[in-house]
Structures are given as C-alpha cells and as structure tokens.
Design a protein around this motif. Structure first.
Motif, PDB file in Angstrom:
ATOM      1  N   LEU A  17      60.126  48.022  47.997  1.00  0.00           N
ATOM      2  CA  LEU A  17      60.051  47.346  49.288  1.00  0.00           C
ATOM      3  C   LEU A  17      59.907  45.835  49.124  1.00  0.00           C
ATOM      4  O   LEU A  17      60.621  45.056  49.762  1.00  0.00           O
ATOM      5  CB  LEU A  17      58.872  47.902  50.091  1.00  0.00           C
ATOM      6  CG  LEU A  17      58.667  47.298  51.482  1.00  0.00           C
ATOM      7  CD1 LEU A  17      59.800  47.711  52.402  1.00  0.00           C
ATOM      8  CD2 LEU A  17      57.329  47.731  52.060  1.00  0.00           C
ATOM      9  N   CYS A  46      56.208  44.481  41.649  1.00  0.00           N
ATOM     10  CA  CYS A  46      57.407  45.173  42.117  1.00  0.00           C
ATOM     11  C   CYS A  46      58.605  44.607  41.369  1.00  0.00           C
ATOM     12  O   CYS A  46      58.611  43.418  41.016  1.00  0.00           O
ATOM     13  CB  CYS A  46      57.577  44.994  43.630  1.00  0.00           C
ATOM     14  SG  CYS A  46      58.859  46.052  44.347  1.00  0.00           S
ATOM     15  N   GLU A  82      55.196  41.031  53.050  1.00  0.00           N
ATOM     16  CA  GLU A  82      55.627  42.399  52.769  1.00  0.00           C
ATOM     17  C   GLU A  82      55.130  43.358  53.858  1.00  0.00           C
ATOM     18  O   GLU A  82      55.850  44.282  54.257  1.00  0.00           O
ATOM     19  CB  GLU A  82      55.097  42.818  51.393  1.00  0.00           C
ATOM     20  CG  GLU A  82      55.726  42.025  50.243  1.00  0.00           C
ATOM     21  CD  GLU A  82      54.913  42.091  48.967  1.00  0.00           C
ATOM     22  OE1 GLU A  82      53.973  42.921  48.923  1.00  0.00           O
ATOM     23  OE2 GLU A  82      55.183  41.319  48.037  1.00  0.00           O
ATOM     24  N   GLN A  86      57.419  45.680  56.321  1.00  0.00           N
ATOM     25  CA  GLN A  86      57.223  47.109  56.565  1.00  0.00           C
ATOM     26  C   GLN A  86      57.077  47.384  58.062  1.00  0.00           C
ATOM     27  O   GLN A  86      57.599  48.389  58.564  1.00  0.00           O
ATOM     28  CB  GLN A  86      55.979  47.593  55.816  1.00  0.00           C
ATOM     29  CG  GLN A  86      55.743  49.090  55.937  1.00  0.00           C
ATOM     30  CD  GLN A  86      54.412  49.511  55.348  1.00  0.00           C
ATOM     31  OE1 GLN A  86      53.522  48.685  55.145  1.00  0.00           O
ATOM     32  NE2 GLN A  86      54.261  50.799  55.069  1.00  0.00           N
ATOM     33  N   ASP A 106      54.050  51.201  51.411  1.00  0.00           N
ATOM     34  CA  ASP A 106      55.473  51.206  51.057  1.00  0.00           C
ATOM     35  C   ASP A 106      56.210  52.397  51.647  1.00  0.00           C
ATOM     36  O   ASP A 106      57.186  52.870  51.059  1.00  0.00           O
ATOM     37  CB  ASP A 106      55.649  51.204  49.534  1.00  0.00           C
ATOM     38  CG  ASP A 106      54.952  52.379  48.866  1.00  0.00           C
ATOM     39  OD1 ASP A 106      54.335  53.191  49.587  1.00  0.00           O
ATOM     40  OD2 ASP A 106      55.011  52.484  47.631  1.00  0.00           O
TER      41      ASP A 106
END
Length: 492
Positions: A17, A46, A82, A86, A106
C-alpha cells in the motif's frame, strides 16, 4: 449459535500500500523501498516487487539491504499520508456495498451480502474490483468467504473465493498463521506439530485453550462461523457544503450577495449542529457558459454567524466577472475547527469577536499572515524574549514580566567610541554629541551558550540605563572581556 453462512464477507489486502502510493505518482521499475527510523537504525517499511525479487524484506536494516541491492532507491515513509490513502480506497470501495471497514493499516473488509447480484455475481464482482485496482497500479489480494476471519485468511494466504458453506474446506490446508494469531502463538503451535488449520480442528480444544488461552479458540471459531465478528463501517466525515441553483441567471452584485446570505444561513446551520466553525470558505460561481470563478475567504477565527461572515465576502465579489450571468452558486467550508456553544453577551466575548473581525478585514487586504502579534518567550536575552506570530493563528498569552525595565525599541548593537568600564561622560552616537546625566546599573547578562549568536560572541554584557542631557534615554552595555560600549535600545 451464530450462523456465519448467512453473510458473504470480502477482505482486500494491499501488501504494498505505502510503496504503491508513491510509485503511482512517479512510476519506477528499479528496486524501491520506503524507510522508517527505529532508534538509530533505518529499516525498510514497504517495498515494491522489484526489491522483493532482490531478496529484500520489510524490517530489514537499510545498510543490510544496500549490501544485497546497491541500486536500491529509497524514500521516507509517511504514515499520515498512507492512512489518508487507505481512507480514499475505503471510500472507493463503497461503490460496491455500503458496509466497508478498515482492516488494520493495509486492508479493507466489505460485507457484500445482497450486493453481488448488482455486478453479475461474486466472480464478476471480484474480477471487476481486481481489474480496477490493477489499472490504478495498486497491488491487491482479495478473499471472499462466509466469515471475516476466513476472508482474511484467503486474502493473505490463498487469494480467491470460497463457495458458500465451504469455508472449512478452504481453510483446512492454510497455515495456522491465517487465523490472525500472535507470532508467539504460531511458533508454539508449530512446535507441537500443528502447522495448518486442519490439524488444529482435529486436536482437542481443552488442552489448547489451557496452553494458549481463549484467544486461539476465539479466532478459530470466528473463522469457522461459530462466533460472531462484526464489521464496523467507518462513517464519512461531515461535508460542509451547500448549493443554490438559480432559475434565471443573475449578474448584479446585490443579487450575488443575497445568494451568499442564503447559502451562509444553510451552511452555518450545519456548522452549529456539529459545534464547528469555518476558518476557510470557498464560494464557487458557475456562469451560463460553464466557466467558474472562485472567491476564497480566510477568517481570523472560526465563525458560524452568517451576519458577521456575509459582509466579508463583499471585497472578493468586486473582482467577479458575471459574464452572461451566474446560474449556480456553491459555498463550502474547506477548513473547519471545533467551536463549542458558549455564553453570549459577555464583554470579553464581544471584545474578542470584534478583534477577530478586525483582523479578518485587515487580512483581506494585506493577507492574514501579515497581521502579526508578539508573544512572550522563555529567555533572559532581550531580543529573544518574544516571538512574532500571525495573529489569526495564535492566541494572546500573558504579559511580559522582565526582572528589570526593558526598552520599547530594540535594534542591533551600535558601537560607541569608549572603552572604560563606567558609562562615558561624553560620547557620540548616530552623529549626535551626547552627555551622560544619570546612569543605573550594571545588570550583567550571560549569553545562551546553546545558541551560536554572532552578536553575543564577545561574552557577557553589563547593561546600563543611561539618561542624557539631550533627552535620550538609552540602553547601553559594556563587554568587559573585550572592552567596548554599545547602544542596543531606547526607552520611551
């Protein structure tokens, strides 16, 4: 007993993500990873598929990762962005069903019970979602089953669809980690030889519960549908926007102002219901030729009083070109702050409101950031004892309480032609010949050693309040370690 077969749950896992968010804006085929700081070590949080292909993994130290992959490109992780990404995916998923919740940091979980027929069945729905995410360059793995636990297990370990009532058959070959268990529990089960969920279901429950606690059995029951597990859809944030569609185009400024008043009355009612106030308002005027103009109003304090806000739009509307007429008006509060209900009529409240209105009116002409106030700061150094902040984005604090009188005007130290430790009887300053009539001091101030200030490199200062025969009241100091006299301020 809870009947998990009456529901159909979909789990969407976004294994990359954070990196997908960055690479969607700047595509990159080379190995890429996002970095976060843990103590004194940079670690991978990530990474993309190319980096995984080089043997890298999340949690690996950056120095170790560069030894495996010298061509690795990195960027700092940004958890708040982030989380917003989402949340945007959650809003997108509501096009498939109304019940959409977040699954950790995530993933998403959807209750699609009764919604799949709108897309031609579950298989078509899965394919349509997977295709849209792939076109958006977002890596996703989908699982569909009768329960939330089974859907999560499929998404993470065997993406696909389990037929209604076939949850046990789909879960049996999956590892015990698919039950969302803590790592220590997974390790303990593996040491006992229980490696997949099928082995776990064939083992007596009582010994497992005594050894690993009730959490293990609760997770197993949730996955199999023997225990309920709710999906809490996240409510959309309140939208503070109103619209007015006009039956006939308007162009006169008075007509536009009347439309603004009507919009403000509706918008402020929404704000009051949620005990909020607007800080930034955006008025969009759509003309009959489909062109739009926007007027932005920034307020010095949160407001929801339409009678106080409406006159502030007058200046912005002076530059509006109505063309052949305006047929639609839209008003939106783009920045909102809490504004609890309070007692009205008090003198202090009225004074604060009038000051906020004054700052807003001045800010409309010169910019809110240019209307500034001084705030006290913790420092014994005179020039550091205050801060300058925009008045619209700060609150007045207490008064200054200096240990000794301080001048109203401060400036950079200006040298004098004298070197004795006592104030000179005669001296020249700014092309003026001055004589000392009275002097009070000294007041010794030491520099703040944790700041490298060029003006204080001479060391300590002995300050004097000097009254001259010519009427000047000066603030002067002497530097004993490097003899010299300077003027730094003027008393009123």
């Amino acid at each position: 007993m809870f009947d998990g077969r009456s529901r159909r749950i979909m789990s969407i896992w976004f294994p990359r993500l954070a990196s997908d968010r960055v690479l969607r804006a700047c595509p990159l085929e080379a190995p890429f990873a996002l970095i976060w700081r843990e103590g004194n070590t940079d670690r991978i949080s990530c990474l993309n598929a190319a980096a995984e292909g080089q043997g890298l993994a999340c949690g690996m130290a950056l120095s170790e990762a560069r030894a495996f992959c010298p061509a690795l490109r990195t960027a700092p992780a940004d958890p708040p962005r982030e989380a917003r990404f989402q949340e945007s995916l959650r809003r997108w998923a509501t096009r498939y069903c109304p019940w959409v919740g977040l699954e950790g940091a995530d993933g998403l979980v959807l209750d699609i019970t009764g919604s799949d027929h709108l897309w031609g069945g579950e298989e078509a729905m899965l394919g349509e979602m997977q295709g849209r995410l792939a076109r958006a360059r977002i890596t996703a793995r989908l699982g569909l089953a009768d329960t939330r636990g089974a859907a999560w297990a499929l998404a993470h370990f065997a993406p696909g669809r389990a037929a209604p009532g076939a949850g046990m058959r789909a879960l049996a070959p999956l590892p015990v980690a698919a039950l969302r268990l803590p790592p220590e529990t997974v390790t303990g089960l593996q040491r006992l030889g229980l490696r997949d969920i099928g082995d776990l279901t064939r083992t007596p429950r009582a010994p497992l519960a005594r050894r690993f606690g009730k959490g293990l059995m609760a997770r197993l029951d949730q996955a199999l549908g023997a225990a309920p597990e709710q999906i809490s859809p996240r409510a959309d944030p309140p939208h503070y926007g109103v619209r007015l569609t006009l039956p006939e185009p308007i162009g006169a400024r008075e007509d536009v102002m009347e439309g603004v008043r009507r919009l403000l009355a509706r918008l402020c009612a929404k704000l009051k219901a949620r005990e909020a106030g607007a800080r930034v308002l955006a008025l969009t005027l759509r003309r009959v030729d489909q062109a739009s103009q926007q007027v932005e109003l920034r307020l010095a304090a949160p407001l929801r009083d339409p009678q106080r806000i409406a006159p502030l739009f007058a200046r912005g509307l002076e530059d509006v070109d109505a063309g052949f007429g305006i047929d639609q008006m839209r008003l939106e509060a783009t920045q909102v702050e809490p504004l609890p209900i309070r007692q009205i009529g008090a003198v202090a409240t009225e004074t604060r409101d009038r000051l906020g209105d004054l700052i807003t009116r001045i800010g409309l002409r010169i910019g809110l950031e240019n209307v500034q106030r001084c705030l006290p700061a913790e420092s014994h150094i005179p020039e550091r004892s205050f801060l300058i902040a925009p008045a619209a984005f700060s609150e007045p604090e207490g008064n200054w309480h200096p240990p000794q009188p301080r001048p109203l005007r401060l400036f950079a130290p200006e040298p004098l032609s004298a070197d004795s430790p006592d104030p000179p009887r005669r001296f020249r300053w700014r092309r003026l010949s001055l004589t000392t009539e009275r002097a009070e001091g000294p007041e010794r101030l030491a520099p703040e050693w944790w700041f490298d200030d060029p003006n204080w490199r001479r060391g300590v200062r002995d300050y004097w309040r000097v009254e001259t025969g010519q009427g000047w009241r000066l603030w002067m100091f002497h530097t004993p370690q490097d003899p010299g006299w300077f003027v730094e301020g003027i008393f009123a």
